[in-house]
Design a protein around this motif. Structure first.
Motif, PDB file in Angstrom:
ATOM      1  N   ARG A 146      44.721  65.604 -35.738  1.00 15.27           N
ATOM      2  CA  ARG A 146      43.761  64.253 -36.500  1.00 15.27           C
ATOM      3  C   ARG A 146      43.901  64.442 -37.999  1.00 15.27           C
ATOM      4  N   THR A 169      45.518  60.154 -35.549  1.00 17.36           N
ATOM      5  CA  THR A 169      46.637  60.939 -35.118  1.00 17.36           C
ATOM      6  C   THR A 169      48.100  61.031 -35.601  1.00 17.36           C
ATOM      7  N   GLY A 228      36.946  62.894 -36.056  1.00 20.82           N
ATOM      8  CA  GLY A 228      37.610  63.801 -35.108  1.00 20.82           C
ATOM      9  C   GLY A 228      37.593  63.563 -33.638  1.00 20.82           C
TER      10      GLY A 228
END
Ligand code: FES
Length: 154
Positions: A55, A46, A40
């Motif tokens: 994410r 993304t 993350g």
């Protein structure tokens, strides 16, 4: 089975703890969404969920069940410059990439930003992209590309 809509197509999706990133890349073959850190932190993975950046490495498929996922493959209508999404075109026109690995994530977050704020300030652009990493260091050109997309320059 769960269902999730990916790039406009309703799909069966697995239950459990499977990550959305793994599902997109390995089950659907949508490899434009990249694996970077898996924690993350880098932004390479993304995607948009209902129009906002997420994410995919940190999200289970189940968490987006019933939602609409858009990957980089879903934003353009072809491979010519004219058929790219305006944000993709702005990245090309500003030469905002070197290796390009991180760019799908930057593009998706930029589309999400412009969905929320059509004319973002420099501060809003930097905040929206702050947690994306580019190891080639093209941040200045990326910022110029976002500004170009917001202006609507062709
Ligand atoms: Fe998901 Fe880095 S791979 S944030």
């Amino acid at each position: 089975m769960l269902t999730v809509t990916v790039n406009g197509v309703e799909r069966d999706a697995p239950r459990g703890e499977r990550s959305l990133l793994s599902y997109l890349r390995f089950d659907l073959g949508l490899t434009g969404t990249k694996y970077g850190c898996g924690e993350g932190l880098c932004g390479a993975c993304t995607v948009l969920v209902d129009g906002q950046p997420l994410r995919s490495c940190m999200t289970t498929v189940g968490a987006v069940a019933g939602g609409s996922v858009t990957t980089i493959e879903g934003v353009s209508s072809g491979n010519t410059l004219e058929s790219l999404h305006p944000v993709q075109r702005a990245f090309v026109q500003e030469q905002a990439m070197q290796c390009g690995y991180c760019i799908p994530g930057f593009v998706m977050s930029t589309i999400g930003l412009l969905n929320r704020e059509a004319h973002p300030s420099v501060g809003q652009i930097r905040e929206a992209l702050a947690e994306h990493m580019c190891r080639c260091g093209t941040y200045q050109r990326i910022e110029q590309a976002v500004e170009r997309a917001a202006r609507g320059d062709e």
